[in-house]
Design a protein around this motif. Structure first.
Motif, mmCIF file in Angstrom:
data_model
loop_
_atom_site.group_PDB
_atom_site.id
_atom_site.type_symbol
_atom_site.label_atom_id
_atom_site.label_comp_id
_atom_site.label_asym_id
_atom_site.label_seq_id
_atom_site.Cartn_x
_atom_site.Cartn_y
_atom_site.Cartn_z
ATOM 1 N N ARG A 82 -4.805 2.187 -0.337
ATOM 2 C CA ARG A 82 -6.094 1.506 -0.375
ATOM 3 C C ARG A 82 -6.474 0.997 1.013
ATOM 4 O O ARG A 82 -5.619 0.615 1.805
ATOM 5 C CB ARG A 82 -6.054 0.325 -1.357
ATOM 6 N N THR A 83 -7.765 0.991 1.292
ATOM 7 C CA THR A 83 -8.285 0.436 2.542
ATOM 8 C C THR A 83 -9.471 -0.462 2.235
ATOM 9 O O THR A 83 -10.150 -0.299 1.215
ATOM 10 C CB THR A 83 -8.737 1.556 3.502
ATOM 11 N N ASP A 84 -9.718 -1.408 3.122
ATOM 12 C CA ASP A 84 -10.860 -2.310 2.937
ATOM 13 C C ASP A 84 -12.167 -1.555 3.165
ATOM 14 O O ASP A 84 -12.278 -0.767 4.117
ATOM 15 C CB ASP A 84 -10.771 -3.483 3.905
ATOM 16 N N PRO A 85 -13.175 -1.810 2.340
ATOM 17 C CA PRO A 85 -14.479 -1.135 2.512
ATOM 18 C C PRO A 85 -15.233 -1.707 3.704
ATOM 19 O O PRO A 85 -15.885 -2.739 3.607
ATOM 20 C CB PRO A 85 -15.200 -1.408 1.184
ATOM 21 N N ARG A 86 -15.155 -1.038 4.836
ATOM 22 C CA ARG A 86 -15.832 -1.503 6.046
ATOM 23 C C ARG A 86 -17.314 -1.148 6.019
ATOM 24 O O ARG A 86 -18.151 -1.895 6.510
ATOM 25 C CB ARG A 86 -15.171 -0.854 7.273
#
Length: 469
Positions: free
Chosen positions: A219-223
């Protein structure tokens, strides 16, 4: 005891572990300080000398159990070998093996390794199995279709030998009179059945090393909330331009941050000794302050990019950013592959990044019409470019790991791991599809330091920031 340890070390080497003569000598000298009949201490001593990393531990324990338990009845029989060289069971087993040799006569060719294994000496059989696992397919000019049939046919040949020996052994075990022996005919038959099943397992089971330290980023942060979550392969021309603008801003920001980070000198803990020593030039007055920390070292990047289909949509953005940030690294080498490998670094040296990306298809010499074959590409990379990997190199592999059911040659990826600092695999597919169909991601991830999906802008930006900073 020396003969036993020497044979065991030879079996470890035959199974792919790296054991030197000096380590065998150290092991023998250390045996004087423990009770050799204490199996836990004995096993720990061998493991401390023969196992180089945690990844090798499962393989070592497998060979240890095979050598000291399965082939020698029990650990106690092994350590008391000098007093009683052969147990009654071993005598009966060797008698049956000799009868098999006599009956086969000239037809014994190709069965010697398996018979030695059953007789308690597995080194040659383990060597044969290791060679089959590491077998590399040779290109044929006459045959255009590639496959891993050579390796499969060799495995099938050994399987047929195992079945042939099984039938002979069980037949002779029934004919021989076991009266007066400690072990009954049933136990002798069970021994041969168990050991031949074990040989079949050694031949067919996939040897995947322990990789407990693997970093899986799911998972990655929604930039970026609109364009950031859209897969690269589905971007329209307008969205493509917006994505390039975002990545250009990211590059400028990272360049500024990385330049300050690498150029910083006056930071960290004050080095009092060095400061006072240099103050001697100024009559003891510390005019110059010296600090212990040194600027961070730049790493070297080697990028191995699949240029087929939707994978290339990710690879082109990755290469564009890497070459825009090349002053943040000691060097960048790029290779494109489908079923063969081509060095595309000169294209980026002689042309602007965007032009070089367009020329990859026309001037790299890669035939994009071929079926993707990761195993074959790894073989060519090892033959031509393995020297580019060093302990300061980060190897980036950008691809979906779909190899059209060809031989994956994961052992070559393990060789790459041993030569470089770390391997990071970027996959443009969702993690839910990694182990479906012809995907070899489950096989390859055992040899990587880090794996992560990279199919949209948010995932790419997060990874680039972690790589640079």
């Amino acid at each position: 005891m020396l003969d036993m340890i020497t044979k065991f070390s030879a079996c470890c080497k035959a199974a792919g572990l790296k054991v030197s003569p000096l380590e065998v000598i150290d092991c023998m000298s250390q045996l004087r300080h423990i009770d050799a009949t204490d199996e836990a201490a004995f096993r720990s001593l061998l493991m401390a000398n023969f196992v180089k990393s945690r990844r090798d531990q499962p393989r070592f324990l497998e060979i240890y159990h095979l050598f000291f338990h399965e082939l020698r009845t029990s650990f106690q029989d092994a350590v008391e070998e000098s007093e009683d060289p052969e147990t009654p069971k071993q005598k009966r087993v060797k008698e049956i093996i000799e009868r098999i040799r006599e009956e086969l006569g000239e037809n014994i060719e190709g069965l010697e390794n398996l018979l030695d294994y059953l007789g308690g000496d597995p080194e040659d059989f383990l060597n044969e199995v290791q060679e089959i696992h590491n077998m590399v397919e040779q290109r044929s000019l006459a045959i255009k279709v590639k496959s891993n049939m050579g390796q499969l046919s060799n495995r099938l040949s050994v399987m047929l030998k195992i079945n042939q020996i099984r039938q002979k052994a069980l037949q002779l075990a029934g004919e021989l009179d076991a009266e007066g022996d400690t072990f009954t005919r049933k136990e002798i038959e069970a021994y041969f059945a168990t050991m031949l099943d074990r040989s079949f397992d050694l031949l067919t089971r996939d040897k995947r090393p322990d990789n407990i330290a693997l970093k899986e980023v799911s998972r990655t942060d929604p930039r970026f909330f609109d364009i950031g979550e859209k897969p690269f392969a589905t971007l329209t021309p307008v969205e493509m331009e917006r994505t390039k603008e975002v990545t250009d801003r990211l590059v400028r920001k990272l360049k500024d941050m990385a330049t300050r980070r690498y150029a910083a000198r006056n930071k960290g803990v004050l080095d009092v000794r060095k400061t006072l020593r240099r103050a001697g030039r100024f009559q003891g007055v510390p005019l110059e302050l010296h600090f212990r920390d040194k600027p961070l070292r730049k790493g070297k990047i080697v990028a191995l990019c699949d240029v087929s289909g939707s994978v290339w949509s990710v690879a082109r953005f990755m290469l564009a950013i890497l070459y825009s940030l090349q002053e943040c690294f000691n060097g960048i080498k790029s290779y494109a592959f489908v079923s063969d490998v081509a060095d595309i670094t000169p294209l980026f040296k002689d042309n602007p990044v965007n032009e070089a990306i367009e020329k990859v298809f026309s001037e790299s010499g890669i035939d994009t019409r071929m079926l993707t074959d990761y195993g074959s590409s790894f073989v060519r990379f090892r033959e031509r470019h393995m020297q580019e990997l060093s302990t300061k190199t980060t190897l980036l592999i950008i691809g979906d790991a779909r190899s059209n059911y060809q031989n994956p040659h994961q052992e070559i990826l393990e060789e790459m791991r041993e030569r470089c600092r770390r391997i990071i695999w970027l996959n443009p597919e969702p993690m839910t599809t990694w182990n479906s169909g012809d995907s070899e991601m489950f096989t390859y991830k055992a040899h990587c330091h880090e794996i992560r999906p990279c199919r949209n802008l948010n995932q790419l930006v997060t990874f680039i920031e972690e790589l640079v900073l």
